[in-house]
Design an enzyme around this catalytic site. Structure first.
Site, PDB file in Angstrom:
ATOM      1  N   SER A 134      17.506  24.960  26.146  1.00 39.11           N
ATOM      2  CA  SER A 134      16.497  26.806  26.062  1.00 39.11           C
ATOM      3  C   SER A 134      17.640  27.291  25.396  1.00 39.11           C
ATOM      4  O   SER A 134      19.005  27.467  25.118  1.00 39.11           O
ATOM      5  CB  SER A 134      17.422  26.677  27.647  1.00 39.11           C
ATOM      6  OG  SER A 134      17.334  28.424  27.826  1.00 39.11           O
ATOM      7  N   TYR A 147      24.631  26.812  33.800  1.00 40.19           N
ATOM      8  CA  TYR A 147      23.111  26.915  33.866  1.00 40.19           C
ATOM      9  C   TYR A 147      23.649  26.384  32.105  1.00 40.19           C
ATOM     10  O   TYR A 147      22.910  25.733  31.526  1.00 40.19           O
ATOM     11  CB  TYR A 147      22.280  28.316  33.466  1.00 40.19           C
ATOM     12  CG  TYR A 147      21.098  27.526  32.913  1.00 40.19           C
ATOM     13  CD1 TYR A 147      20.256  26.644  33.503  1.00 40.19           C
ATOM     14  CD2 TYR A 147      20.288  28.374  32.065  1.00 40.19           C
ATOM     15  CE1 TYR A 147      18.965  25.920  32.534  1.00 40.19           C
ATOM     16  CE2 TYR A 147      19.483  28.005  31.700  1.00 40.19           C
ATOM     17  CZ  TYR A 147      18.640  27.189  31.768  1.00 40.19           C
ATOM     18  OH  TYR A 147      17.534  26.666  31.321  1.00 40.19           O
TER      19      TYR A 147
END
Length: 247
Positions: A134, A147
């Site tokens: 990501s 995360y």
């Protein structure tokens, strides 16, 4: 006909990737926890898709499923580590430890474990690995604490695999998307309103965009490796630095 194993095909990017690869003539092994969604995808894609129902964190169930693959699906040429999740948007000091450990177990430990299991076969077949990271791996944001750290691990693990696999013929790519409108934010926040507000007016990327990118990476000639690929919608860029003003 090459074979890809794609984790997390019951929604979002994984589901779109299963469709894209089958549509391009691949056989696909698709894993997921939700039997009803696996069955629906199997009905749609037919014999080119073999589904495996297990939680990616359950190594015993995973191993039993993989060890029981039918002959036609045993020679895996590509591993797509797509399964992952984000939980919570609270600052670190208010976050739930259970959310952190679930993200670490899913996004890191499970990814590492299935990669380790399949590496000997991938080396033998001069295969490939595509890991879904990501932009959060590179650009921190409030509430992204663990995360973002898990996705930074995925990126660095991918690059280190490249170092270890040099000379083996195995290709490794870290795919690093920005805003993709899927169930991801809805699962993270539990709020349709929050999800709609996040993506409203942005014209975000779609799961199909990322699936098409994965397919493109997989179809490159065997002498070419895409180390890392960062993608954003045109309407997303980098935020200014956060500043807290006292007084």
């Amino acid at each position: 006909m090459p074979t890809a194993l794609i984790t997390g095909v019951t929604a979002g990017i994984g589901e779109a990737a299963a469709r894209a690869f089958v549509g391009a003539g691949w056989k696909v092994i698709g894993t997921g926890r939700r039997a009803d969604r696996l069955a629906a995808l199997k009905d749609e894609l037919g014999e080119a898709l073999h589904t495996l129902e297990f939680d990616i964190r359950d190594e015993a169930a995973r191993d039993a499923a993989l060890d029981g693959l039918p002959e036609a699906f045993r020679d895996i040429d590509l591993l797509i580590n797509n399964a992952g999740l984000a939980l919570g948007l609270e600052p670190a000091q208010a976050a739930k430890l259970s959310n952190w450990t679930t993200m670490i177990d899913t996004n890191i430990a499970s990814l590492v474990s299935i990669t380790h299991k399949l590496l000997p076969a991938l080396v033998a077949r001069k295969g490939a690995i595509i890991n879904l990271s990501s932009v959060a791996a590179n650009y921190p944001y409030p509430g992204g604490n663990v995360y973002g750290a898990t996705k930074a691990f995925v990126r660095q693990f991918s690059l280190n695999l490249r170092s270890d696999l040099i000379g083996s013929g195995v290709r490794v790519c870290s795919i690093e998307p920005g805003m993709v409108e899927t169930e991801f934010t809805l699962v993270r926040t539990g709020s349709r309103e929050t999800s709609d507000q996040l993506y409203g007016g942005v014209n975000p990327m779609t799961a199909e965009d990322i699936a098409a990118t994965m397919l493109w990476v997989a179809q490159q000639p065997p002498h070419l490796n895409i180390n890392a690929l960062e993608l954003m919608p045109v309407n997303q860029a980098w935020s200014p630095f956060l500043v807290h003003r006292e007084g």
